[in-house]
Design an enzyme around this catalytic site. Structure first.
Site, PDB file in Angstrom:
ATOM      1  CD  GLU A  54      -1.727 -48.586  18.260  1.00 58.94           C
ATOM      2  OE1 GLU A  54      -1.375 -49.466  19.070  1.00 58.94           O
ATOM      3  OE2 GLU A  54      -2.470 -48.824  17.289  1.00 58.94           O
ATOM      4  CE  LYS A  86      11.650 -14.567   5.649  1.00 52.71           C
ATOM      5  NZ  LYS A  86      11.406 -15.955   5.235  1.00 52.71           N
ATOM      6  CE  LYS A 119      19.539 -15.496  11.079  1.00 48.37           C
ATOM      7  NZ  LYS A 119      20.450 -16.588  11.504  1.00 48.37           N
ATOM      8  CB  CYS A 173      56.430 -14.520  16.640  1.00 46.10           C
ATOM      9  SG  CYS A 173      58.032 -15.320  16.425  1.00 46.10           S
ATOM     10  CB  SER A 224      22.859 -14.048   3.626  1.00 43.71           C
ATOM     11  OG  SER A 224      23.465 -12.990   2.915  1.00 43.71           O
TER      12      SER A 224
END
Length: 683
Positions: free
Chosen positions: A38, A295, A121, A431, A85
């Protein structure tokens, strides 16, 4: 263009209103009220009307979600408020410590309970949406936090992002922040389709979401079933509710999706209960998450708590442990990377963990192998660290077979046979073949030819790869044996460009001692260190003969760098390569040793940040070094001054916070003019 009949206009308005309402119920509330067939019929009818009467098409029409023509690139846009961040919590104690710090900063009683807004998160791509007068006008990625890419055309194809906000009372300008992600089912469908076509599949939903959003053709993005979930607001003009929870609820009423798992928690213990609950239902959720976010709920308390340099003090991300599984360790191979790092790789009996089948895993280094006491044949526990990189985290000791074999570090490079060395204080074995080792060959030649090294104009990375693949060169010295006919037949090369390249290679023979040292690619020897070495050991023989004790006497040369330098000049292969370069005619003028003590900026540490109009960042650093300054990449209380150009970011902010002197470009030019007499030749 024919006039739109009143009945058609009325039908058009009804269709748009109905479709928008169904989009809201389907994508935002997850509560569809009509079958898909629909919904498709309504959309078909709307497209028919708009095709017949194109003057009726509006930017917020549901049909406009299908992308426009491909873009040529993405414009960089600065965020009015930084997209910071979050700090991470990995253990429950980390969350308890966070709650304690919040209460202490707010001067709350020890037994006080702070209200937190809790959400899963999502593992997706952070995005900023800008609405003006209710209309979506821009979508920008998080980028580096201060600026991101304008992907508005692609954002408009995400079906649960409203092109126009519902209802009324929204701010005249409103920045909404959230996560764009790919649901698990959509991810599986994309990979199934790609596999059927023989195309490369995506590693995880986050990578798929990122790749989808960065398509230059929005029509491709539109084919991916991306969704967005809002978690906060940025800049806005007007009024919003006074708590995080109420702001998100208001966003939902305006047509934006919020997480149905959002919940209020009072105090740290309820936060931990929420964390455990979400972790228990994690695999049943229709999207990937890697933790939960807490928060402080009240906005006035958020403002009182403020920010540190990169993160808010009022929020924290509590990460989940990575997924783990058991399997058998079949073998350990040692791979040589482009920098010479010899890395052990576990070959495993394939096991499904974290959503993918894993047959290889990192063992990091020999210290880690010894710490874990890994034997070939062991049953080991595999974790997808960060849900991406598989690693061996432990050994199931009681399942060790009698014929299990210990893992030893190779004494010689599995690629070139050179000694494998592990310097004291370093976890990684390397190396020592340097310029000789074929595993490092391409990167060694690219570095040798780079602008800061021998500066061979026209010899880019792709051309180096072609020359090596065609076996026309196998070392830096072999560059100087190339002839124009050798390269004229390569991709995008003709006789003229080939001759130009040969001329550039020939011109590079005349260099400086500092550039030559840097070009050798000695580990820990960057451009600045090469200049120090050229000044302290002004001849090649002196540098080759220098002991580690001699080397650490040079300014800013520590024991680790000294060890790398000494090791490099002890390897016969490297000495042979140097001799070959000298025999090809590479040379430099005699170094004029300068006393830095008499230079005007001696003893000062400088930092360069931002974009300068008349100097590249490297040019500015070089000028400061020649005036005696030590140039650092980070700002601290010991920094003498910062040269800040346009778009200077966090380094400028930190300098201002610490009260460090800041020079703009004009002041920098004035400084150079004052000390012009000291800006002599290069070492």
């Amino acid at each position: 263009m024919s006039e739109v009949p009143a009945a058609i206009q009325e039908e058009l308005n009804t269709l748009r209103e109905t479709i928008n309402d169904h989009n809201y119920r389907y994508y935002t509330l997850d509560d569809p009220s009509i079958p898909d067939a629909e919904y498709d019929r309504l959309m078909r009818r709307l497209r028919e009307i708009e095709a017949e009467f194109p003057q009726t098409i509006t930017p917020d029409s549901p049909t406009q979600r299908v992308g426009a023509a491909p873009a040529e690139g993405f414009e960089t846009v600065s965020h009015r408020l930084p997209m910071l961040s979050l700090d991470n919590a990995f253990e429950e104690q980390d969350l308890l410590d966070f709650d304690r710090r919040v209460r202490e900063r707010l001067k709350e009683a020890e037994d006080a309970r702070i209200d937190y807004c809790c959400e899963p998160k999502l593992d997706g791509i952070a995005i900023s949406l800008l609405y003006r007068d209710g209309y979506l006008v821009r979508g920008v990625t998080r980028g580096d936090g201060s600026a991101g890419e304008d992907i508005t055309a692609n954002v408009k194809t995400v079906k649960n992002i409203p092109l126009k906000l519902r209802g009324e009372g929204y701010p005249a300008e409103l920045e909404v922040r959230g996560e764009i992600y790919l649901p698990k089912a959509a991810f599986d469908a994309i990979n199934k389709d790609a596999a059927a076509k023989g195309e490369k599949t995506f590693v995880n939903p986050r990578n798929a979401a990122a790749g989808s959003l960065r398509q230059l053709d929005p029509r491709i993005t539109a084919k991916r079933a991306l969704e967005m979930c809002c978690y906060s607001v940025g800049y806005f003009e007007g009024e919003l509710p006074g708590t995080q929870h109420d702001i998100l609820t208001q966003l939902q009423q305006w047509g934006l999706k919020i997480n149905s798992q959002m919940k209020l928690a009072s105090g740290a213990q309820e936060c931990l209960d929420y964390y455990r609950h979400i972790m228990s239902v994690r695999d049943q959720l229709p999207y990937e998450i890697d933790g939960v976010v807490f928060k402080v709920n009240r906005i006035d308390l958020q403002q009182e708590l403020g920010f540190v340099s990169r993160a808010p003090r009022w929020a924290i991300a509590h990460k989940f442990p990575a997924h783990e599984e058991m399997t058998e360790l079949l073998a350990v191979d040692f791979q040589v990377g482009r920098t010479g790092a010899v890395t052990p790789v576990a070959r495993l009996k394939p096991v499904f963990v974290g959503g993918v089948t894993v047959s290889n895993a990192t063992l990091h280094n020999m210290d880690e192998i010894r710490r874990l006491d890994v034997h070939i044949g062991d049953t080991v526990i595999i974790r997808r660290a960060g849900d991406v990189i598989p690693q061996v985290v432990s050994v199931v000791q009681d399942r060790r077979p009698e014929n299990a074999v210990p893992v030893d570090r190779p004494e010689h490079c599995p690629v070139c046979g050179s000694d494998v060395l592990q310097l004291e204080g370093e976890a990684v074995a390397r190396c020592s073949g340097g310029l000789y080792c074929s595993a490092q060959r391409k990167e060694a030649i690219k570095h040798f030819a780079s602008r800061k090294a021998m500066d061979i104009d026209g010899l880019g990375d792709r051309l180096v790869e072609l020359l090596v693949e065609k076996e026309l060169i196998d070392s830096p010295a072999s560059l100087y044996s190339l002839k124009a006919p050798d390269v004229a037949g390569l991709e995008r090369m003709g006789e003229k460009s080939a001759q130009n390249l040969i001329n550039a290679i020939e011109a590079s023979k005349q260099t400086t001692f500092a550039r030559f040292i840097y070009a050798l690619g000695i580990r820990e020897v960057g451009e600045a260190t090469a200049k120090v070495l050229a000044q302290h050991f002004p001849t090649l023989d002196l540098l080759k003969q220098a002991t580690e004790e001699d080397l650490v006497e040079a300014p800013d040369i520590g024991p680790i760098s000294a060890g790398h330098i000494r090791s490099f000049f002890q390897q016969e292969h490297n000495l042979e390569t140097i001799d070959a370069l000298l025999n090809q005619g590479v040379s430099w003028p005699e170094v004029v040793v300068r006393s830095t003590e008499t230079l005007p900026l001696s003893g000062q540490t400088a930092v360069v940040t931002g974009v300068l109009a008349d100097y590249s960042r490297d040019e500015a650093k070089d000028l400061l070094t020649r005036l005696g300054a030590k140039v650092s990449g980070s700002v601290s209380a010991k920094t003498g001054f910062v040269v800040a150009g346009e778009k200077a970011g966090s380094k400028l902010t930190k300098a201002q916070d610490l009260g460090v002197k800041v020079l703009d470009e004009d002041a920098f030019k004035q400084l150079l003019e004052e000390h012009q007499a000291h800006l002599g030749g290069e070492a």
